[in-house]
Write a protein that holds these residues in place. Structure first.
Motif, PDB file in Angstrom:
ATOM      1  N   ILE A 294      -7.719  17.628   4.156  1.00  0.00           N
ATOM      2  CA  ILE A 294      -6.576  16.919   4.726  1.00  0.00           C
ATOM      3  C   ILE A 294      -6.998  16.052   5.903  1.00  0.00           C
ATOM      4  CG2 ILE A 294      -5.836  18.776   6.273  1.00  0.00           C
ATOM      5  CD1 ILE A 294      -3.647  16.289   4.295  1.00  0.00           C
ATOM      6  N   ILE A 295      -8.033  16.469   6.649  1.00  0.00           N
ATOM      7  CA  ILE A 295      -8.528  15.626   7.743  1.00  0.00           C
ATOM      8  C   ILE A 295      -9.056  14.314   7.167  1.00  0.00           C
ATOM      9  CG2 ILE A 295     -10.299  15.417   9.528  1.00  0.00           C
ATOM     10  CD1 ILE A 295     -10.031  18.504   9.869  1.00  0.00           C
ATOM     11  N   LYS A 296      -9.830  14.410   6.106  1.00  0.00           N
ATOM     12  CA  LYS A 296     -10.363  13.219   5.432  1.00  0.00           C
ATOM     13  C   LYS A 296      -9.206  12.373   4.899  1.00  0.00           C
ATOM     14  CE  LYS A 296     -13.341  10.853   2.671  1.00  0.00           C
ATOM     15  NZ  LYS A 296     -14.501  10.069   3.080  1.00  0.00           N
ATOM     16  N   PHE A 297      -8.217  13.063   4.371  1.00  0.00           N
ATOM     17  CA  PHE A 297      -7.065  12.384   3.773  1.00  0.00           C
ATOM     18  C   PHE A 297      -6.343  11.529   4.802  1.00  0.00           C
ATOM     19  CE2 PHE A 297      -2.496  12.869   2.454  1.00  0.00           C
ATOM     20  CZ  PHE A 297      -2.576  12.022   1.364  1.00  0.00           C
ATOM     21  N   CYS A 298      -6.221  12.033   6.015  1.00  0.00           N
ATOM     22  CA  CYS A 298      -5.441  11.328   7.039  1.00  0.00           C
ATOM     23  C   CYS A 298      -6.267  10.383   7.906  1.00  0.00           C
ATOM     24  CB  CYS A 298      -4.759  12.338   7.965  1.00  0.00           C
ATOM     25  SG  CYS A 298      -3.393  13.215   7.205  1.00  0.00           S
ATOM     26  N   SER A 299      -7.541  10.684   8.081  1.00  0.00           N
ATOM     27  CA  SER A 299      -8.286  10.058   9.176  1.00  0.00           C
ATOM     28  C   SER A 299      -8.437   8.548   9.066  1.00  0.00           C
ATOM     29  CB  SER A 299      -9.657  10.699   9.314  1.00  0.00           C
ATOM     30  OG  SER A 299     -10.388  10.488   8.110  1.00  0.00           O
ATOM     31  N   HIS A 300      -8.434   7.996   7.859  1.00  0.00           N
ATOM     32  CA  HIS A 300      -8.674   6.557   7.751  1.00  0.00           C
ATOM     33  C   HIS A 300      -7.386   5.740   7.823  1.00  0.00           C
ATOM     34  CE1 HIS A 300      -8.071   8.190   3.750  1.00  0.00           C
ATOM     35  NE2 HIS A 300      -7.837   6.995   3.255  1.00  0.00           N
ATOM     36  N   PHE A 301      -6.266   6.362   8.219  1.00  0.00           N
ATOM     37  CA  PHE A 301      -5.012   5.634   8.395  1.00  0.00           C
ATOM     38  C   PHE A 301      -4.665   5.555   9.882  1.00  0.00           C
ATOM     39  CE2 PHE A 301      -4.334   7.683   4.164  1.00  0.00           C
ATOM     40  CZ  PHE A 301      -4.389   6.515   3.417  1.00  0.00           C
ATOM     41  N   ASP A 302      -3.809   4.591  10.235  1.00  0.00           N
ATOM     42  CA  ASP A 302      -3.382   4.519  11.630  1.00  0.00           C
ATOM     43  C   ASP A 302      -2.407   5.647  11.949  1.00  0.00           C
ATOM     44  OD1 ASP A 302      -0.697   3.810  11.050  1.00  0.00           O
ATOM     45  OD2 ASP A 302      -1.244   1.694  10.880  1.00  0.00           O
ATOM     46  N   THR A 303      -2.042   5.788  13.215  1.00  0.00           N
ATOM     47  CA  THR A 303      -1.270   6.938  13.690  1.00  0.00           C
ATOM     48  C   THR A 303       0.067   7.079  12.976  1.00  0.00           C
ATOM     49  OG1 THR A 303      -2.249   6.560  15.849  1.00  0.00           O
ATOM     50  CG2 THR A 303      -0.427   8.096  15.753  1.00  0.00           C
ATOM     51  N   ASN A 304       0.795   5.978  12.791  1.00  0.00           N
ATOM     52  CA  ASN A 304       2.098   6.050  12.125  1.00  0.00           C
ATOM     53  C   ASN A 304       1.977   6.565  10.701  1.00  0.00           C
ATOM     54  OD1 ASN A 304       4.308   5.534  13.687  1.00  0.00           O
ATOM     55  ND2 ASN A 304       4.105   3.317  13.574  1.00  0.00           N
ATOM     56  N   ILE A 305       0.973   6.073   9.989  1.00  0.00           N
ATOM     57  CA  ILE A 305       0.806   6.501   8.594  1.00  0.00           C
ATOM     58  C   ILE A 305       0.376   7.962   8.546  1.00  0.00           C
ATOM     59  CG2 ILE A 305      -0.497   6.116   6.466  1.00  0.00           C
ATOM     60  CD1 ILE A 305      -0.488   3.160   7.052  1.00  0.00           C
ATOM     61  N   GLN A 306      -0.473   8.381   9.499  1.00  0.00           N
ATOM     62  CA  GLN A 306      -0.856   9.796   9.548  1.00  0.00           C
ATOM     63  C   GLN A 306       0.373  10.676   9.757  1.00  0.00           C
ATOM     64  OE1 GLN A 306      -4.286  11.007  11.861  1.00  0.00           O
ATOM     65  NE2 GLN A 306      -5.086   8.917  11.811  1.00  0.00           N
ATOM     66  N   LYS A 307       1.267  10.240  10.641  1.00  0.00           N
ATOM     67  CA  LYS A 307       2.490  11.001  10.892  1.00  0.00           C
ATOM     68  C   LYS A 307       3.331  11.086   9.609  1.00  0.00           C
ATOM     69  CE  LYS A 307       4.868  10.104  14.658  1.00  0.00           C
ATOM     70  NZ  LYS A 307       5.828   9.446  15.572  1.00  0.00           N
ATOM     71  N   PHE A 308       3.424   9.958   8.932  1.00  0.00           N
ATOM     72  CA  PHE A 308       4.180   9.886   7.684  1.00  0.00           C
ATOM     73  C   PHE A 308       3.626  10.861   6.642  1.00  0.00           C
ATOM     74  CE2 PHE A 308       4.342   7.528   3.526  1.00  0.00           C
ATOM     75  CZ  PHE A 308       5.663   7.769   3.260  1.00  0.00           C
ATOM     76  N   ILE A 309       2.308  10.880   6.494  1.00  0.00           N
ATOM     77  CA  ILE A 309       1.667  11.789   5.536  1.00  0.00           C
ATOM     78  C   ILE A 309       1.923  13.238   5.929  1.00  0.00           C
ATOM     79  CG2 ILE A 309      -0.566  12.593   4.667  1.00  0.00           C
ATOM     80  CD1 ILE A 309      -1.517   9.639   4.993  1.00  0.00           C
ATOM     81  N   ILE A 342      -1.201   3.796   0.375  1.00  0.00           N
ATOM     82  CA  ILE A 342      -1.543   5.199   0.639  1.00  0.00           C
ATOM     83  C   ILE A 342      -1.848   5.900  -0.680  1.00  0.00           C
ATOM     84  CG2 ILE A 342      -0.643   7.426   1.427  1.00  0.00           C
ATOM     85  CD1 ILE A 342       1.017   5.851   3.488  1.00  0.00           C
ATOM     86  N   LEU A 343      -1.051   5.589  -1.696  1.00  0.00           N
ATOM     87  CA  LEU A 343      -1.228   6.261  -2.985  1.00  0.00           C
ATOM     88  C   LEU A 343      -2.502   5.821  -3.694  1.00  0.00           C
ATOM     89  CD1 LEU A 343       2.414   6.146  -4.389  1.00  0.00           C
ATOM     90  CD2 LEU A 343       1.369   7.793  -2.863  1.00  0.00           C
ATOM     91  N   THR A 344      -2.963   4.603  -3.429  1.00  0.00           N
ATOM     92  CA  THR A 344      -4.093   4.090  -4.210  1.00  0.00           C
ATOM     93  C   THR A 344      -5.441   4.255  -3.526  1.00  0.00           C
ATOM     94  OG1 THR A 344      -3.663   1.884  -3.320  1.00  0.00           O
ATOM     95  CG2 THR A 344      -2.697   2.401  -5.455  1.00  0.00           C
ATOM     96  N   ILE A 345      -5.470   4.341  -2.186  1.00  0.00           N
ATOM     97  CA  ILE A 345      -6.778   4.374  -1.527  1.00  0.00           C
ATOM     98  C   ILE A 345      -7.103   5.725  -0.907  1.00  0.00           C
ATOM     99  CG2 ILE A 345      -6.662   1.905  -1.014  1.00  0.00           C
ATOM    100  CD1 ILE A 345      -6.072   2.573   1.877  1.00  0.00           C
ATOM    101  N   SER A 346      -6.261   6.706  -1.106  1.00  0.00           N
ATOM    102  CA  SER A 346      -6.496   8.002  -0.475  1.00  0.00           C
ATOM    103  C   SER A 346      -6.812   9.057  -1.530  1.00  0.00           C
ATOM    104  CB  SER A 346      -5.251   8.422   0.307  1.00  0.00           C
ATOM    105  OG  SER A 346      -4.216   8.720  -0.605  1.00  0.00           O
TER     106      SER A 346
END
Length: 401
Positions: A294-309, A342-346
Motif C-alpha cells: 500500500i505504501i508503493k500504491f500511494c507514494s507516487h501520487f500527490d497528497t490529495n490523491i493519496q488521501k482519496f485512495i 489512478i486506475l491505470t498507472i497504479s
C-alpha cells in the motif's frame, strides 16, 4: 464429475459451496469455470452480491432480476409492484443521492426491467394490467392468490420463489449459476434464507457459490445435492513450479524467500509474478513487507490523491460514482481524468475488475486501512451502502460503532 452427472441428467440439482480466505482464488476459479463451460448448451449466470444484512436480501434478488432485464418476469414483477404499493418494500434501498447512479429512485429500480413506467401513478396502473399483459400469470391462480395474500414478513421468500419460477419459464436450457458472494459473515447466515429458497425452487440447476465463510446449508439440501469445498493455500511444491515457470533461472535462488513472504497465497503469488514480468526483476522493496504494497500504491501520487485512495480503502471497493461523490464531498482537488489515471498507472493493474467495480482485495485493504483517517469512516460507509441500494441511518451506525 458433478457437471458431467448434471449434463447427463443423472442428477437435477447441484449446489457447491466454495469457501476460503481472501486472496485464495475463489473469484478467479469461478471465472475459469465460466470459461470452461461457455461453449456448452448452458445458460450461464455470473453474479456478485453480499450476504450480509437483512436489507441486502432484496438487493440480491434485484441483481438477479437485473441480469435478465430483457426478459418478462410477470410473477416476480407483479409481486414487486404490489408489495411496493402495500408495504413500500423498496423504500429502504432506493434513497440514493449520488448523481448518475444506476437506480436513483423506486421508479428507476422497477422501470429498469418493466418498461413504460415514468410516474408512481403509472406504476399503480400497471400493477393491474400486468396480470393480463403476460400469458401465463393468469394460468397460475395459486401464485396469484399467494401474491395478493402475502404479508410483509413473507415478501422476500415469495419473491425468491417467483423469481425462480419465472426464470425457468423463460429458459428451457440447463442453468449454471456462478455466485461470487464476496461478503459472507458466518454469524449473519440468517440472511441467506432468500437464496436457499430461490435455489430450492429449481427443478434443474447447477449452483456454485463462493465466499469467505461457508454457508450452513447442510440438512436443508440432501448430501447428493450439496457439497462444501474449502480452498487452501497452494501446496509449496506447486508454488515452486509456478515461480520456476515465470522467473529467470538466475532468480531461482530467491524462491525460498518469496515463498516465505507470499505464504503460498495465490493472490500474492500472482502479484509477485505480474510485477516481476513488468519490471523484469524482483521488486524486494514492494514484497518484503505486505504493508509496502500500500505504501508503493500511494507514494507516487500527490497528497490529495493519496488521501482519496486512503478514504476509498475503507470501503474496499472502487466505483466511479462513489469516487466522484467522495471527491466532491471532501473537496479534493482531483478531477475525473485523474481518477481514471489512478486506475491505470497504479497497482490496480493487478486487481480484479468486476462489472465496473474494482475490488480492492482484503489482503491489501487490511493494510491500507492502517493509513486511513477514522473520522471519514461513517460518511464513507454511507456512500458505499447507498451505492449498493442499502440506506444506512448515520445515527444507527454511530451507535453501532
Amino acid at each position: 464429475f458433478s457437471m458431467q452427472q448434471y449434463l447427463n441428467n443423472q442428477i437435477s440439482l447441484i449446489i457447491i459451496m466454495i469457501y476460503g480466505m481472501g486472496g485464495i482464488g475463489k473469484s478467479r476459479l469461478l471465472k475459469e469455470i465460466k470459461n470452461i463451460y461457455s461453449n456448452k448448451n448452458l445458460k450461464i449466470v455470473f453474479i456478485t452480491f453480499e450476504i450480509q444484512t437483512e436489507k441486502s436480501e432484496l438487493f440480491g434478488l434485484l441483481k438477479i432480476r437485473h441480469a435478465f432485464k430483457e426478459n418478462k418476469f410477470p410473477l416476480f414483477d407483479y409481486a414487486l409492484c404490489l408489495f411496493q404499493e402495500k408495504y413500500q418494500i423498496l423504500s429502504n434501498i432506493s434513497n440514493l443521492n449520488i448523481t448518475n447512479q444506476k437506480f436513483e429512485s423506486i421508479i428507476n429500480i422497477i422501470s429498469d426491467f418493466i418498461p413504460g413506467i415514468n410516474t408512481i401513478s403509472e406504476l399503480i396502473n400497471i400493477m393491474q394490467n400486468i396480470k393480463y399483459k403476460y400469458g401465463y400469470i393468469n394460468e397460475n391462480p395459486i401464485f396469484l392468490k399467494k401474491i395478493e395474500n402475502t404479508d410483509i414478513n413473507e415478501c422476500i421468500h415469495l419473491l425468491s420463489e417467483l423469481l425462480s419460477v419465472d426464470l425457468q419459464n423463460n429458459y428451457k436450457k440447463d442453468f449454471l449459476f456462478l455466485i461470487d458472494a464476496y461478503n459472507i459473515y458466518y454469524s449473519l447466515n440468517m440472511y441467506d434464507s432468500w437464496l436457499k429458497k430461490f435455489i430450492s425452487k429449481f427443478n434443474r440447476g447447477f449452483f456454485i457459490i463462493a465466499g469467505r465463510e461457508r454457508l450452513s446449508w447442510r440438512g436443508y439440501f440432501n448430501e447428493k445435492e450439496y457439497t462444501e469445498i474449502s480452498l487452501a493455500k497452494i501446496p509449496e511444491h506447486k508454488a515452486i513450479e509456478l515461480f520456476k515457470i515465470n522467473l529467470k533461472p538466475k532468480d531461482y535462488k530467491y524462491i525460498p524467500k518469496i515463498l516465505n513472504l507470499t505464504e503460498c497465497i495465490p493472490f500474492y503469488i500472482n502479484l509477485v509474478i505480474d510485477i516481476y514480468e513488468q519490471n523484469n526483476k524482483i521488486d524486494w522493496k514492494l514484497i518484503n513487507d505486505k504493508e509496502n504494497l500500500i505504501i508503493k500504491f500511494c507514494s507516487h501520487f500527490d497528497t490529495n490523491i493519496q488521501k482519496f485512495i486512503q478514504i476509498l480503502c475503507d470501503i474496499r471497493i472502487f466505483d466511479d460514482f462513489i469516487a466522484l461523490a467522495l471527491i466532491r464531498d471532501f473537496n479534493l482537488q482531483i478531477d475525473k481524468l485523474e481518477y481514471y489515471n489512478i486506475l491505470t498507472i497504479s497497482l490496480f493493474n493487478y486487481i480484479t475488475k468486476d462489472h465496473g467495480f474494482y475490488k480492492f482485495h482484503d489482503i491489501l485493504a487490511n493494510n491500507a486501512y492502517i493509513y486511513s483517517n477514522s473520522s471519514y469512516t461513517i460518511k464513507i460507509y454511507v456512500y458505499y451502502f447507498e451505492t449498493i441500494f442499502i440506506n444506512i441511518n448515520i445515527y444507527d451506525m454511530e451507535q453501532r460503532q
